[in-house]
Scaffold this motif. Sequence first.
Motif, mmCIF file in Angstrom:
data_model
loop_
_atom_site.group_PDB
_atom_site.id
_atom_site.type_symbol
_atom_site.label_atom_id
_atom_site.label_comp_id
_atom_site.label_asym_id
_atom_site.label_seq_id
_atom_site.Cartn_x
_atom_site.Cartn_y
_atom_site.Cartn_z
ATOM 1 N N ASP A 13 0.847 -1.193 0.000
ATOM 2 C CA ASP A 13 0.000 0.000 0.000
ATOM 3 C C ASP A 13 0.882 1.243 0.000
ATOM 4 O O ASP A 13 2.122 1.156 -0.007
ATOM 5 C CB ASP A 13 -0.946 0.003 1.209
ATOM 6 C CG ASP A 13 -0.224 -0.148 2.550
ATOM 7 O OD1 ASP A 13 0.937 0.311 2.663
ATOM 8 O OD2 ASP A 13 -0.815 -0.720 3.480
ATOM 9 N N ALA A 14 0.231 2.409 0.036
ATOM 10 C CA ALA A 14 0.975 3.668 -0.053
ATOM 11 C C ALA A 14 1.832 3.917 1.184
ATOM 12 O O ALA A 14 2.911 4.521 1.078
ATOM 13 C CB ALA A 14 0.007 4.835 -0.273
ATOM 14 N N ALA A 17 4.948 2.135 0.606
ATOM 15 C CA ALA A 17 5.698 2.766 -0.477
ATOM 16 C C ALA A 17 6.450 3.997 0.002
ATOM 17 O O ALA A 17 7.633 4.197 -0.328
ATOM 18 C CB ALA A 17 4.740 3.133 -1.616
ATOM 19 N N VAL A 18 5.790 4.820 0.793
ATOM 20 C CA VAL A 18 6.418 6.047 1.298
ATOM 21 C C VAL A 18 7.604 5.698 2.194
ATOM 22 O O VAL A 18 8.685 6.301 2.099
ATOM 23 C CB VAL A 18 5.379 6.910 2.029
ATOM 24 C CG1 VAL A 18 6.056 8.053 2.788
ATOM 25 C CG2 VAL A 18 4.361 7.463 1.033
ATOM 26 N N THR A 45 -5.166 0.474 -5.932
ATOM 27 C CA THR A 45 -3.980 0.400 -5.081
ATOM 28 C C THR A 45 -2.764 0.909 -5.834
ATOM 29 O O THR A 45 -1.963 1.694 -5.295
ATOM 30 C CB THR A 45 -3.743 -1.040 -4.605
ATOM 31 O OG1 THR A 45 -4.880 -1.475 -3.858
ATOM 32 C CG2 THR A 45 -2.496 -1.132 -3.734
ATOM 33 N N GLY A 48 -2.979 4.690 -6.074
ATOM 34 C CA GLY A 48 -2.664 5.356 -4.812
ATOM 35 C C GLY A 48 -1.169 5.371 -4.533
ATOM 36 O O GLY A 48 -0.626 6.380 -4.060
ATOM 37 N N ILE A 49 -0.509 4.261 -4.834
ATOM 38 C CA ILE A 49 0.939 4.204 -4.624
ATOM 39 C C ILE A 49 1.657 5.089 -5.620
ATOM 40 O O ILE A 49 2.607 5.807 -5.266
ATOM 41 C CB ILE A 49 1.422 2.741 -4.707
ATOM 42 C CG1 ILE A 49 0.871 1.947 -3.519
ATOM 43 C CG2 ILE A 49 2.946 2.668 -4.748
ATOM 44 C CD1 ILE A 49 1.134 0.461 -3.596
ATOM 45 N N ARG A 50 1.193 5.073 -6.864
ATOM 46 C CA ARG A 50 1.828 5.923 -7.892
ATOM 47 C C ARG A 50 1.731 7.393 -7.510
ATOM 48 O O ARG A 50 2.667 8.182 -7.763
ATOM 49 C CB ARG A 50 1.161 5.664 -9.237
ATOM 50 C CG ARG A 50 1.718 6.434 -10.426
ATOM 51 C CD ARG A 50 3.125 6.010 -10.838
ATOM 52 N NE ARG A 50 4.158 6.396 -9.871
ATOM 53 C CZ ARG A 50 5.408 5.939 -9.899
ATOM 54 N NH1 ARG A 50 5.788 5.082 -10.836
ATOM 55 N NH2 ARG A 50 6.281 6.332 -8.994
ATOM 56 N N ALA A 52 1.709 8.488 -4.480
ATOM 57 C CA ALA A 52 2.397 8.734 -3.206
ATOM 58 C C ALA A 52 3.913 8.809 -3.337
ATOM 59 O O ALA A 52 4.570 9.431 -2.494
ATOM 60 C CB ALA A 52 2.034 7.640 -2.201
#
Length: 230
Positions: A13-14, A17-18, A45, A48-50, A52
Amino acid sequence: MSTRAVLEVIALDAVDAVAAQAGGADRLELVTDMAADGLTPPVRTFAGIRAAVDIDLRVMLRLADGFAAGDLDRLVQAARELRAAGATEFVLGFLDGHGCVDLDAVERIVGELDGAAWTFHRAVDRAADRDALRKQLDGLPGLDTYLTAGSPHGVDDGLPTLLAEAARRGEPGYEPRLLVGGGLRLDHVPALLAARIDGFHIGGAARPDGWSGPVSATAVEEWRRAVDGQ
């Protein structure tokens, strides 16, 4: 000018990723359902990650546990939807019931990727003949990486195979980068670096609380230093 090793981290998830980007990851592998060893995440999903992070994302194309392609029409649809949402890198790999590469399935999916870069994942570690698989896939558009532990049992068992394959770099089928993952530990890294292996993939190693907890930026930082030879 030397190019630093690639450190790839699994993100669900984000939040993952962050943290991975903050810790120094170069790239993320995006999956869902690690109980099934990682399946294709929903498009939302990915989106959202892209939004973030700004590092590279490789999205898993796999619908069920195991290495059979399964429903190819659904896989094709998933690939199309992810491409339409902006995905430009992927992870895939399919075997038939005899442990040979399912070339028809791989070629059909790769045909949907429009030249996008992709990794052949750890299905290679379950192949009846690793060398034959590599030679059959040689030249497919976009194939630039093999994610492998060298053995289905992990890097401890697979290290001799990894070192032998690294020594064949440049031969037909051996041009793609070796991205080592699957039971990879920090103490494996020096020998891999000495063999000029420059790709490292971590999942649970980035999560001090296991898969029920998030990626730790601090854990990723420790791996970043290690793969940089520090």
